[in-house]
Design an enzyme around this catalytic site. Sequence first.
Site, short mmCIF file in Angstrom:
data_model
loop_
_atom_site.label_atom_id
_atom_site.label_comp_id
_atom_site.label_asym_id
_atom_site.label_seq_id
_atom_site.Cartn_x
_atom_site.Cartn_y
_atom_site.Cartn_z
N ASP A 247 0.87 -1.03 -0.04
CA ASP A 247 0.13 -0.07 0.06
C ASP A 247 0.83 1.23 -0.10
OD1 ASP A 247 -1.13 -1.41 2.88
OD2 ASP A 247 0.57 0.26 2.80
N LYS A 269 -5.18 2.56 -0.02
CA LYS A 269 -5.17 2.80 1.41
C LYS A 269 -4.39 4.29 1.91
CE LYS A 269 -6.37 -1.13 3.96
NZ LYS A 269 -6.01 -2.02 2.73
N MET A 382 -2.81 8.62 12.19
CA MET A 382 -4.01 9.09 11.53
C MET A 382 -4.40 10.10 12.18
SD MET A 382 -5.16 5.20 10.61
CE MET A 382 -4.71 4.59 11.90
C1 LIG Z 1 -2.62 3.02 8.76
S1 LIG Z 1 -1.47 3.68 9.87
C2 LIG Z 1 -0.35 2.35 9.80
C3 LIG Z 1 0.49 2.28 11.03
C4 LIG Z 1 1.68 1.31 10.64
N1 LIG Z 1 1.15 0.23 10.43
C5 LIG Z 1 2.80 1.52 11.60
O1 LIG Z 1 2.95 0.62 12.42
O2 LIG Z 1 3.33 2.34 11.98
C6 LIG Z 1 -0.85 5.08 9.14
C7 LIG Z 1 -0.55 6.10 10.03
O3 LIG Z 1 0.79 5.75 10.71
C8 LIG Z 1 1.55 6.87 10.72
N2 LIG Z 1 2.75 6.74 9.98
C9 LIG Z 1 3.13 5.69 9.47
N3 LIG Z 1 4.50 6.15 8.79
C10 LIG Z 1 4.77 7.27 9.26
C11 LIG Z 1 5.85 8.08 8.80
N4 LIG Z 1 6.70 7.49 8.02
N5 LIG Z 1 5.86 9.14 9.35
C12 LIG Z 1 4.79 9.77 10.18
N6 LIG Z 1 3.75 9.18 10.31
C13 LIG Z 1 3.74 7.84 9.86
C14 LIG Z 1 0.73 8.06 10.28
O4 LIG Z 1 -0.11 8.54 11.36
C15 LIG Z 1 -0.25 7.34 9.33
O5 LIG Z 1 -1.47 8.04 9.23
#
Ligand SMILES: C[S@@+](CC[C@H](N)C(=O)[O-])C[C@H]1O[C@@H](n2cnc3c(N)ncnc32)[C@H](O)[C@@H]1O
Length: 473
Positions: A247, A269, A382
């Site tokens: 995704d 996504k 998020m």
């Molecule tokens: C659907 S969730 C997935 C989280 C992921 N499974 C994890 O463990 O980091 C998506 C959210 O994770 C956060 N996120 C993921 N990667 C990020 C990054 N590189 N920088 C900042 N926020 C991040 C943000 O809040 C984003 O909206």
Amino acid sequence: MQYLPIFTKLDNKPVLVVGGGEVALRKCRAFLKARADVTLVAPWFCEELKEHAHNDEVTLIDAYFEETHLDGKILIIAATDNDEVNNTVFELANARNVFVNVVDDQPKCTFIFPSIVDRNPITIAISSAGTAPVLARRLREKLEALIPQHIGPLANLVGGFRHKVKQRFKHFADRRQFWEGVFDSSVVSKVQTGDTHGAEQQLEKMLDAKVEPEGEVYVVGAGPGDPELLTLKALQLMQQADVVVYDYLVSDEIMELVRRDADLICVGKRLGDHSVAQEDTNQMLVDLAQQGKKVCRIKGGDPFIYGRGGEEVQVLAANNVNYQIVPGITAAAGCSAYAGIPLTHRDHAQAIQFVTGHCKKGGQELNWQSLAQKNQTLAIYMGVIKSPHIQAELLKHGREATTPVAIIENGTRKNQRVVTGQLDQLAQLIEQHQIISPALLIIGEVASLHDQLHWFGEKAQISSFAQPLTDVA
Ligand SMILES: C[S@@+](CC[C@H](N)C(=O)[O-])C[C@H]1O[C@@H](n2cnc3c(N)ncnc32)[C@H](O)[C@@H]1O
């Protein structure tokens, strides 16, 4: 690419080395290893070269270099300590379109000798195109340590079976699957312990067995974006997969590392843009595995933290599909570390809560009473769109207006941005700095440590800090 890496077969091919000293000897040794037909021309030769000539391994021409010495040669080395001679060799060879290398003079090289990791028949060549030979050498040393010695005998063994395997499996995909199975089997450990006979028997057995392709799904966490944060296991499985289902959150740099000829399927996504519905993704994983494919379901961060990995694995389990789960560095851990914000700290935070700002429709409201407690850190995933609501609820339930906050956009990536401020400015900071997804909110006293401890942003000069806000209510 300045030089195209190719491997040449030099068996009995005529090559010329101009020079008779130590450097010429070194190059001569490399050619002899490749069984080339080596001629050296120089007015003087070192003892070892004379010995090689005595053993009929090389031809020595006791003379000053002349153009006719180039006749019929396919590769030329100029290894004298006379710049004028080296230059002449280069000019004349180049005019004939013959590959030439003037030792230690990269602009006068139309071919170069790379650093080599030799696990015959496996050969790894590393080159910096003459720009940083020491760096190339260091890389070679690393690879020497990483690549086991038994790789060479293993390659020899499987090389002996290639023809049989080709006859047994008509399709390329079946053959590849067979070999993947071999490299995951005890054939490898047998070669490693020197039991070549046992390894051969095992290979014969595997060849005779009726092999039904067995699909599998690897649910892999890719971390927040920096490819160096991938686990070794994630990398291995990414390179082993027939199909990669990914995704948007998986960074481009990480996608560069998946197997080149794997099929790539994007299931989208982004908030409000679920290109493929979750149920369809679940079913896709089951279908692909049941077709015998090795499927890498790669997700940003950790698959089990706001990654819907749990739902996917439930469906795989219910359909008796084999799967492996590889954890990844979750955004809270990765982004906070790269922003210099310790999530816990004895002086500031004894607990941490991972929170989603995007709850399932009709789902439970967050427990704001608990989230507003002091001495804890909130890592909010998020949370960008709901930031006004988050800010209002936390304040309403008693969290101090001056509680430090940090917003980390594209954490751990080259374009990471960190914006800091205080809780009653949260939503305004997001708007003012036009924060985009993915972004993580960190709320709690630890966020103030960013000013002391940030390092990634400072090095890359990409961090941006909130301007003091004077118009905040
Ligand atoms: C659907 S969730 C997935 C989280 C992921 N499974 C994890 O463990 O980091 C998506 C959210 O994770 C956060 N996120 C993921 N990667 C990020 C990054 N590189 N920088 C900042 N926020 C991040 C943000 O809040 C984003 O909206």
